[in-house]
Design a protein around this motif. Structure first.
Motif, PDB file in Angstrom:
ATOM      1  N   SER A 163       2.029   8.331   3.145  1.00  0.00           N
ATOM      2  CA  SER A 163       2.126   6.901   3.413  1.00  0.00           C
ATOM      3  C   SER A 163       0.819   6.209   3.017  1.00  0.00           C
ATOM      4  CB  SER A 163       2.437   6.708   4.899  1.00  0.00           C
ATOM      5  OG  SER A 163       2.225   5.376   5.289  1.00  0.00           O
ATOM      6  N   ALA A 219      -1.460   7.358   0.826  1.00  0.00           N
ATOM      7  CA  ALA A 219      -1.652   7.425  -0.629  1.00  0.00           C
ATOM      8  C   ALA A 219      -0.786   6.375  -1.342  1.00  0.00           C
ATOM      9  CB  ALA A 219      -1.329   8.825  -1.146  1.00  0.00           C
ATOM     10  N   ARG A 220       0.467   6.218  -0.889  1.00  0.00           N
ATOM     11  CA  ARG A 220       1.352   5.215  -1.504  1.00  0.00           C
ATOM     12  C   ARG A 220       0.788   3.813  -1.278  1.00  0.00           C
ATOM     13  NH1 ARG A 220       3.272   9.642  -2.331  1.00  0.00           N
ATOM     14  NH2 ARG A 220       1.510   9.515  -3.742  1.00  0.00           N
ATOM     15  N   TRP A 221       0.253   3.566  -0.074  1.00  0.00           N
ATOM     16  CA  TRP A 221      -0.324   2.255   0.220  1.00  0.00           C
ATOM     17  C   TRP A 221      -1.498   1.972  -0.715  1.00  0.00           C
ATOM     18  CZ3 TRP A 221      -5.158   0.655   1.776  1.00  0.00           C
ATOM     19  CH2 TRP A 221      -5.256  -0.714   2.050  1.00  0.00           C
ATOM     20  N   VAL A 222      -2.368   2.981  -0.894  1.00  0.00           N
ATOM     21  CA  VAL A 222      -3.535   2.796  -1.781  1.00  0.00           C
ATOM     22  C   VAL A 222      -3.069   2.497  -3.209  1.00  0.00           C
ATOM     23  CG1 VAL A 222      -5.465   3.994  -2.884  1.00  0.00           C
ATOM     24  CG2 VAL A 222      -5.174   4.145  -0.404  1.00  0.00           C
ATOM     25  N   GLU A 223      -2.097   3.265  -3.704  1.00  0.00           N
ATOM     26  CA  GLU A 223      -1.598   3.035  -5.067  1.00  0.00           C
ATOM     27  C   GLU A 223      -1.061   1.615  -5.215  1.00  0.00           C
ATOM     28  OE1 GLU A 223      -0.274   7.641  -6.194  1.00  0.00           O
ATOM     29  OE2 GLU A 223       1.190   6.251  -5.368  1.00  0.00           O
TER      30      GLU A 223
END
Lengths: 123, 123
Positions: free
Chosen positions: B99, B101-105
């Protein structure tokens, strides 16, 4: 054409990697989680986040400020007073890392039991 | 009496700190997120997680195995084959870090814009 690539933390040169590393750094996680609860003065924050040195806290706050997560507000008072708080983007980051930190705190007994079992199996 | 303290990542000697550091380590995040999607052989995982050395991947997997997050399954075949997957506890950890990592991307453009503004204000 680099700017057209979809960000992917698994790609060595993807800018998302450096952002992820700031957010998940040893002190970055704890500073974001703390500021997710309320704003702090530098010295208060240093007391709250156990073990952080003045230098590491300053570096961590500066990296998070540059990334657009932290607001630094230097009040024109004597003695000088600097308050740190989160931007809306920082609030999103804090929600993510606070959730992770709470999960880790909650699962300490399971992890400790797993380590005992692992070490016994290896012994 | 230490074992009666409620885990708190802000306390220097709290065991939750070391767990948080494994889960949020540079490679720990990426390995957990990858294994959250499917199981991997060592060499496949090394290709998937860009830039990780054989030594760092082995160390990361071993720390995550000892913490009870990763299962290592060495098949008795020739040539040797080792599969890595997640335990139920590891699956919970993977949900948290995926969650994040997806937010950072997703937020790369906002962070890049913040950095430009910060650097211009300092220049």
């Amino acid at each position: 054409m680099t700017e057209l690539l979809i960000p992917d933390v698994n790609r060595v040169n993807c800018p998302s990697r450096a952002i992820l590393e700031h957010v998940t750094s040893r002190w970055g996680v704890l500073v974001l989680a703390a500021l997710g609860e309320r704003s702090y003065r530098f010295s208060e924050l240093r007391r709250h986040v156990g073990g952080v040195s003045e230098k590491m806290l300053a570096q961590t706050l500066q990296a998070l400020e540059r990334d657009g997560f932290v607001l630094r507000d230097a009040k024109p008072v004597i003695p000088p007073r600097v308050d740190y708080s989160l931007t809306p983007l920082g609030r999103e980051a804090a929600e993510q890392v606070s959730s992770l930190a709470r999960w880790v705190e909650h699962r300490v007994p399971e992890v400790q039991a797993a380590r005992v079992a692992y070490d016994e199996a290896k012994a």
